[in-house]
Design a protein around this motif. Structure first.
Motif, PDB file in Angstrom:
ATOM      1  N   SER A  60      18.293  37.077  71.924  1.00 35.08           N
ATOM      2  CA  SER A  60      19.022  37.587  70.769  1.00 35.08           C
ATOM      3  C   SER A  60      18.340  38.853  70.267  1.00 35.08           C
ATOM      4  O   SER A  60      17.157  39.091  70.534  1.00 35.08           O
ATOM      5  CB  SER A  60      19.037  36.528  69.659  1.00 35.08           C
ATOM      6  N   SER A  61      19.072  39.659  69.516  1.00 33.49           N
ATOM      7  CA  SER A  61      18.453  40.854  68.935  1.00 33.49           C
ATOM      8  C   SER A  61      17.575  40.506  67.739  1.00 33.49           C
ATOM      9  O   SER A  61      16.866  41.371  67.229  1.00 33.49           O
ATOM     10  CB  SER A  61      19.521  41.870  68.529  1.00 33.49           C
ATOM     11  N   SER A  62      17.607  39.247  67.294  1.00 33.89           N
ATOM     12  CA  SER A  62      16.754  38.822  66.178  1.00 33.89           C
ATOM     13  C   SER A  62      16.811  37.311  66.060  1.00 33.89           C
ATOM     14  O   SER A  62      17.744  36.669  66.532  1.00 33.89           O
ATOM     15  CB  SER A  62      17.215  39.458  64.868  1.00 33.89           C
ATOM     16  N   GLY A  71      23.751  42.086  66.401  1.00 28.56           N
ATOM     17  CA  GLY A  71      23.635  42.308  67.833  1.00 28.56           C
ATOM     18  C   GLY A  71      24.755  41.661  68.607  1.00 28.56           C
ATOM     19  O   GLY A  71      25.295  42.229  69.555  1.00 28.56           O
ATOM     20  N   GLY A  77      21.300  46.094  70.867  1.00 31.38           N
ATOM     21  CA  GLY A  77      19.974  45.558  70.617  1.00 31.38           C
ATOM     22  C   GLY A  77      19.451  46.028  69.276  1.00 31.38           C
ATOM     23  O   GLY A  77      20.014  46.918  68.633  1.00 31.38           O
ATOM     24  N   ALA A  78      18.338  45.437  68.834  1.00 30.83           N
ATOM     25  CA  ALA A  78      17.791  45.754  67.517  1.00 30.83           C
ATOM     26  C   ALA A  78      17.377  47.214  67.394  1.00 30.83           C
ATOM     27  O   ALA A  78      17.478  47.808  66.315  1.00 30.83           O
ATOM     28  CB  ALA A  78      16.602  44.844  67.219  1.00 30.83           C
ATOM     29  N   HIS A  81      20.925  48.931  66.629  1.00 35.13           N
ATOM     30  CA  HIS A  81      21.594  48.691  65.338  1.00 35.13           C
ATOM     31  C   HIS A  81      20.631  48.772  64.148  1.00 35.13           C
ATOM     32  O   HIS A  81      21.054  48.972  63.013  1.00 35.13           O
ATOM     33  CB  HIS A  81      22.365  47.374  65.349  1.00 35.13           C
ATOM     34  N   THR A  84      17.029  44.668  60.631  1.00 34.95           N
ATOM     35  CA  THR A  84      15.840  43.890  60.974  1.00 34.95           C
ATOM     36  C   THR A  84      15.654  42.634  60.126  1.00 34.95           C
ATOM     37  O   THR A  84      14.931  41.728  60.529  1.00 34.95           O
ATOM     38  CB  THR A  84      14.577  44.752  60.842  1.00 34.95           C
TER      39      THR A  84
END
Length: 255
Positions: A60-62, A71, A77-78, A81, A84
């Motif tokens: 996952s992106s987070s 994401g 990806g983080a 975008h 955070t």
């Protein structure tokens, strides 16, 4: 609120046979709770994996709801975008997956179960219907917001989207997890009932549909309902334990 019998008609509906698409997001579901030696009993997900295609490894992106779903729904990806933490705003520029489906003739619907993804916070872009009505305390939170945004120091100093998320996810957080509910009264059970009612509407119309279905279970504190509580825990087991978590995973798989 009642579920509409139809969604708005979509221009330029595809003439060829195209599939309906359901994207299911299960909030805070860990991979090792689904596959591996310490996984929960998840027969539904096991059956989907056996007859479909699945990724043995993915990232996952987070590990937080807002940047993780950014994401997922934006396909980024983080580092792209740049969202955070859960109190950051969703970026307004990138195209969402819902906008792509809508622009290709699909009816687009989202059913949301987490208060930090409320309508108005950016995720609703591209959805003809963005249903966040499962959040019971939304009316109470709205009253509090209206009365406090301009009359409190926090309301006047913080950006509005940060203040709104603090109210919804802080003051109106999930219950402690001690109550033992019937399955239909638990959060995933209520999500199921509303999702099935929406599907009746979606299948009754001619447009193909993209349905983003979001469950908040198994989000902490862990509170599996009757029939699932006690599978791995005892009454003395803490509400944020691994045992109580696995019980919620099994209930989510059941739903």
């Amino acid at each position: 609120p009642p579920i509409p019998q139809t969604l708005p008609a979509v221009a330029d509906r595809p003439t060829e046979q195209v599939p309906d698409v359901v994207l299911v997001s299960i909030d805070t579901l860990r991979a090792d709770a689904v596959v591996g030696p310490e996984a929960a009993a998840v027969p539904t997900l096991d059956a989907l994996r056996e007859r479909g295609t699945w990724a043995a490894w993915a990232r996952s992106s987070s590990n937080c709801t807002v940047p993780g779903h950014t994401g997922m729904l934006f396909g980024m990806g983080a580092l792209e975008h740049r969202v955070t933490v859960v109190y950051e705003n969703v970026p307004p520029e990138p195209t969402t997956i819902a906008e792509v489906y809508r622009d290709h003739g699909y009816s687009t619907l989202a059913l949301i179960s987490n208060s930090i993804m409320l309508d108005g916070m950016g995720f609703e872009r591209g959805f003809l219907e963005y249903d966040d009505s499962l959040l019971k305390d939304k009316p109470n939170a709205s009253v509090l917001l209206q009365g406090s945004e301009q009359s409190t120091l926090a309301g006047r100093l913080l950006p509005r989207w940060i203040y709104r998320r603090l109210v919804y996810s802080g003051i109106f957080a999930r219950p402690s997890g001690n109550a033992l509910l019937a399955p239909e009264d638990a959060e995933a059970g209520q999500t199921n009932a509303r999702a099935l009612a929406w599907l009746d509407t979606l299948y009754a119309q001619e447009d193909p549909f993209f349905f983003f279905l979001h469950y908040i279970d198994p989000h902490a504190p862990y509170s599996a309902p009757e029939g699932f509580r006690g599978r791995h825990s005892t009454p003395q087991t803490p509400a944020r334990s691994k045992e109580r978590y696995l019980e919620e995973v099994e209930f989510s798989d059941h739903c």
